[in-house]
Each structure stands twice: as C-alpha cells, then as structure tokens.
Design an enzyme around this catalytic site. Structure first.
Site, PDB file in Angstrom:
ATOM      1  N   GLY A  11       4.714 -15.691   5.346  1.00  0.00           N
ATOM      2  CA  GLY A  11       4.326 -14.481   4.627  1.00  0.00           C
ATOM      3  C   GLY A  11       2.995 -14.590   3.899  1.00  0.00           C
ATOM      4  O   GLY A  11       2.211 -13.637   3.891  1.00  0.00           O
ATOM      5  N   ASN A  12       2.703 -15.763   3.295  1.00  0.00           N
ATOM      6  CA  ASN A  12       1.464 -15.852   2.505  1.00  0.00           C
ATOM      7  C   ASN A  12       0.216 -15.842   3.382  1.00  0.00           C
ATOM      8  O   ASN A  12      -0.880 -15.603   2.898  1.00  0.00           O
ATOM      9  CB  ASN A  12       1.478 -17.079   1.587  1.00  0.00           C
ATOM     10  N   LYS A 128      18.784 -11.358   7.649  1.00  0.00           N
ATOM     11  CA  LYS A 128      17.318 -11.468   7.627  1.00  0.00           C
ATOM     12  C   LYS A 128      16.704 -10.468   6.653  1.00  0.00           C
ATOM     13  O   LYS A 128      16.761  -9.250   6.865  1.00  0.00           O
ATOM     14  CB  LYS A 128      16.793 -11.207   9.043  1.00  0.00           C
ATOM     15  N   LYS A 213      11.156 -15.918  12.741  1.00  0.00           N
ATOM     16  CA  LYS A 213       9.957 -16.408  13.440  1.00  0.00           C
ATOM     17  C   LYS A 213       9.920 -17.946  13.526  1.00  0.00           C
ATOM     18  O   LYS A 213       9.263 -18.492  14.415  1.00  0.00           O
ATOM     19  CB  LYS A 213       8.678 -15.867  12.803  1.00  0.00           C
ATOM     20  N   LYS A 275      13.254 -23.126   8.503  1.00  0.00           N
ATOM     21  CA  LYS A 275      12.066 -23.927   8.834  1.00  0.00           C
ATOM     22  C   LYS A 275      12.480 -25.357   9.170  1.00  0.00           C
ATOM     23  O   LYS A 275      12.024 -25.933  10.156  1.00  0.00           O
ATOM     24  CB  LYS A 275      11.071 -23.929   7.670  1.00  0.00           C
TER      25      LYS A 275
HETATM   26  N1  LIG Z   1      13.912 -27.341  -0.539  1.00  0.00           N
HETATM   27  C1  LIG Z   1      12.831 -26.571  -0.610  1.00  0.00           C
HETATM   28  N2  LIG Z   1      11.596 -27.145  -0.548  1.00  0.00           N
HETATM   29  C2  LIG Z   1      10.479 -26.381  -0.630  1.00  0.00           C
HETATM   30  N3  LIG Z   1      10.497 -25.031  -0.724  1.00  0.00           N
HETATM   31  C3  LIG Z   1      11.696 -24.416  -0.773  1.00  0.00           C
HETATM   32  C4  LIG Z   1      12.908 -25.155  -0.706  1.00  0.00           C
HETATM   33  N4  LIG Z   1      13.955 -24.278  -0.759  1.00  0.00           N
HETATM   34  C5  LIG Z   1      13.414 -23.057  -0.858  1.00  0.00           C
HETATM   35  N5  LIG Z   1      12.056 -23.117  -0.860  1.00  0.00           N
HETATM   36  C6  LIG Z   1      11.210 -21.920  -0.952  1.00  0.00           C
HETATM   37  O1  LIG Z   1      10.990 -21.484   0.386  1.00  0.00           O
HETATM   38  C7  LIG Z   1       9.736 -20.799   0.408  1.00  0.00           C
HETATM   39  C8  LIG Z   1       9.302 -20.635   1.855  1.00  0.00           C
HETATM   40  O2  LIG Z   1      10.109 -19.639   2.441  1.00  0.00           O
HETATM   41  P1  LIG Z   1       9.572 -18.154   2.713  1.00  0.00           P
HETATM   42  O3  LIG Z   1       8.734 -17.690   1.577  1.00  0.00           O
HETATM   43  O4  LIG Z   1      10.734 -17.346   3.125  1.00  0.00           O
HETATM   44  O5  LIG Z   1       8.690 -18.476   3.970  1.00  0.00           O
HETATM   45  P2  LIG Z   1       7.555 -17.776   4.814  1.00  0.00           P
HETATM   46  O6  LIG Z   1       6.325 -18.574   4.497  1.00  0.00           O
HETATM   47  O7  LIG Z   1       8.007 -17.966   6.230  1.00  0.00           O
HETATM   48  O8  LIG Z   1       7.444 -16.330   4.421  1.00  0.00           O
HETATM   49  C9  LIG Z   1       8.867 -21.693  -0.436  1.00  0.00           C
HETATM   50  O9  LIG Z   1       7.724 -21.036  -0.916  1.00  0.00           O
HETATM   51  C10 LIG Z   1       9.828 -22.082  -1.557  1.00  0.00           C
HETATM   52  O10 LIG Z   1       9.711 -21.186  -2.639  1.00  0.00           O
HETATM   53  N1  LIG Z   2      10.509 -12.348  11.551  1.00  0.00           N
HETATM   54  C1  LIG Z   2      10.353 -13.186  10.516  1.00  0.00           C
HETATM   55  O1  LIG Z   2      10.899 -14.300  10.475  1.00  0.00           O
HETATM   56  O2  LIG Z   2       9.541 -12.721   9.474  1.00  0.00           O
HETATM   57  P1  LIG Z   2       9.257 -13.431   8.089  1.00  0.00           P
HETATM   58  O3  LIG Z   2       8.782 -14.824   8.384  1.00  0.00           O
HETATM   59  O4  LIG Z   2       8.188 -12.592   7.436  1.00  0.00           O
HETATM   60  O5  LIG Z   2      10.535 -13.435   7.319  1.00  0.00           O
END
Ligand SMILES: Nc1ncnc2c1ncn2[C@@H]1O[C@H](COP(=O)(O)OP(=O)(O)O)[C@@H](O)[C@H]1O
Ligand SMILES: NC(=O)OP(=O)(O)O
Length: 313
Positions: A11-12, A128, A213, A275
C-alpha cells in the site's frame, strides 16, 4: 549477476488516493529502476485494497443514484479497473524514470486474470480488507444499511472485507513470460489478479473477490521461475513480538522458523501473515529460491543482503 526478481508492491508504494498515488509511484519507480540498473530483470505485482474499495464504492453509489439506468458493477470488474488505473500510473512513472536514466526498455501492464477455485471456503468467510478506513460508527452504519462485512484492521480502524480465495494459476502467464523474455519491464497480477473461474468450454467467469497480492505474487514468481520474490511494505523487517516491549526484528528466517512463529501468532492476519506465508511458499518451491520482506526504499540494499528479512531454506 543479474537475478530475475518479482516485486510485490504494498500500500505505501501506491498511496491511498489519486494524488497520493501519483506522488508515491515516482518513489516506487526510482526503487525499481535502481534494481534494473544493477542488471536485474524485474516483474512487478501490486496491491489494490484502497483503490478497488474506492472504485467499488463509486460504482455502488452510481447504481443507487439510478438503479434503472446503472446496473451493479461486479467486483471482478472493479478489480480490472483498479489494475488499469494503477498500471497507468506505475507504467508512466517507470517509463519516465527509465528515460531519465537513459535506459531503453519498454514497460507494459498486463491485464491479468487469476484462476480461483469457486468452491474455495474463502467465499463463505470474507477476510480481505478493501477501501478506506472507517470509524466504528461508520462501520456499524455500513453493516446495518448495506449488509457489508466489516473488521477491525490491525489497530488502524474499521474496513469492509470481501472474499479472498487463494490464487491457483495465472491465465495470461505465457504472455507475461514472452514479454519478460523480450526484455520488457512487466507489471502483472495487479490487485492479486482479476479473480476468475472456468465454466463450460474455454469460458472464464469473474468471481466476487479480491485475491491477496502477496499470494498472487508468489504464484507469479514461481510461474516465471524467478530467483527472488521481494515483498515491499511499510516495515524494514519482520518482527516477532511486534509492537511489544520485547519486539525483535529478524534478519533471516527459515521456513521452519517461520512456521513456528506463525503458530505462535506473531504475524497479524491480513497484513504480515500473508507476506510471511507467501515468502515461505516461494522459498520452498525450488532449491536456491529466496524471498525478502523490506521497505520500498531499502529494496536495493535488501537485494545486496544489507537489510530486510530474508526467507530461505
Ligand atoms: N510481526 C510483524 N512484523 C512486522 N510488521 C508487522 C507484523 N505484524 C503486523 N505488522 C504490520 O504489517 C504491516 C504490513 O502490512 P500491510 O500494511 O497490510 O501491507 P501492504 O504493504 O501489503 O499494504 C506493517 O506495516 C506492520 O504495521
Ligand atoms: N489485493 C491486495 O492484496 O491488495 P492490498 O495489498 O492493497 O491489500
């Protein structure tokens, strides 16, 4: 020596709205072109949670405004729209960054369909998160008025949740392989891919779902025979006891250690858990394969073994 790398953008790397995305993709393109400049072959996948939620909301409001005129838009079509919109911004940012550095390489976004099992239990258990964060009051209203499923998302607020079946295979894989072989920078499996399942003959039917994803990137990495799967997110490393006083950031993880930490509940479902699961699945899929979880701006250092959490056997 250059590696074949599948990059999963979180997302970032994309931001949460139109202007944010336009700015975010510039930084994202720099980090990706750094890897291309080092001689790596990259294939890019990305998320779509905020974007597909935004599109779905817009389409729903349109139908509600005049149900006679505007029929409801299936979620699979919203995913396709999100691939097009994100691919448009990413493709342009990459094109510009490559040209600025004098690198002559084509960039192409492949509208990608990903096959799911229509009997996947995920269709009965939506997990999701999509769209913007809501307050508890807003979320309660959506549940009452629209019958949406809503969860509290990792301490960050409330979000709508939809079904997220596991990706089985990539329909356009041969096109992706051919484009990679031709030297193109390929963006594929955006938003986890447009979820489809086979019906009679060669027909594909869209499914009401959003594929994760990270899992789709893992399938993509296996099917293009990548050396490395890099999952770029908002943290530099994976932690155990995340957010607690005894938090410990991990440099390396074997699949067995990862499984143990998963069992002990160290990784939040819907954020870090998929992940780590995707990384383990890729690392175990063939000898010599490894995965890396790190920050977007640390991708180059991560590939050089200087940071991030590396997952390998
Ligand atoms: N054990 C962990 N180690 C590191 N980050 C974690 C952990 N559990 C949860 N997180 C959180 O997961 C986030 C990443 O997931 P998310 O924001 O959903 O991912 P994406 O980058 O795919 O959008 C990190 O920024 C952190 O805040
Ligand atoms: N499709 C999907 O996994 O999107 P995000 O990573 O934004 O949750």
């Amino acid at each position: 020596m250059g590696k074949r790398i599948v990059i999963a953008l979180g997302g970032n790397a994309l931001g949460n709205n139109l202007p944010e995305q336009m700015i975010a993709v510039k930084q994202t393109a720099k980090a990706i072109v750094d890897l291309i400049q080092e001689g790596h072959e990259v294939i890019i996948a990305h998320g779509n949670g905020p974007q597909v939620g935004m599109i779905q909301k817009a389409m729903t409001e349109l139908t509600r405004s005049d149900p006679e005129k505007y029929i409801p838009c299936p979620l699979s079509v919203c995913v396709a729209m999100s691939q097009g919109y994100i691919g448009y911004d990413l493709q342009n940012a990459l094109r510009e960054e490559l040209l600025d550095r004098g690198i002559n390489k084509g960039v192409a976004t492949v509208l990608t369909q990903v096959e799911v099992d229509p009997e996947d239990k995920a269709f009965q258990n939506p997990t999701k998160p999509i769209g913007a964060f809501m307050t508890k009051e807003e979320a309660d209203k959506m549940v009452a008025e629209r019958g949406y499923n809503v969860i509290e998302d990792a301490g960050r607020g409330y979000r709508r949740v939809v079904a997220s079946p596991k990706p089985q295979s990539i329909i356009e894989i041969q096109s992706i392989r051919d484009m990679v072989a031709a030297g193109l920078v390929v963006v594929a499996c955006g938003g986890g891919g447009i979820p489809v399942y086979k019906t009679e003959g060669h027909h594909l039917k869209g499914a009401a779902a959003v594929i994760d994803k990270d899992f789709a990137s893992c399938v993509l990495a296996q099917q293009v025979e990548a050396d490395t799967l890099i999952i770029l997110t908002a943290v530099e490393k994976v932690a155990i006891n995340f957010g607690k006083p005894d938090e410990k950031w991990l440099d390396e993880l074997t699949p067995d250690q990862a499984r143990q930490y998963i069992e002990e509940g160290h990784f939040a479902p819907g954020s870090m858990l998929p992940k780590v699961q995707a990384a383990v699945q890729f690392a175990e899929s063939a000898p010599g394969r490894s995965a890396l979880i790190t920050l977007l701006e640390k991708a180059k250092d991560g590939v050089a073994g200087k940071t991030g959490t590396a997952i390998h056997q």
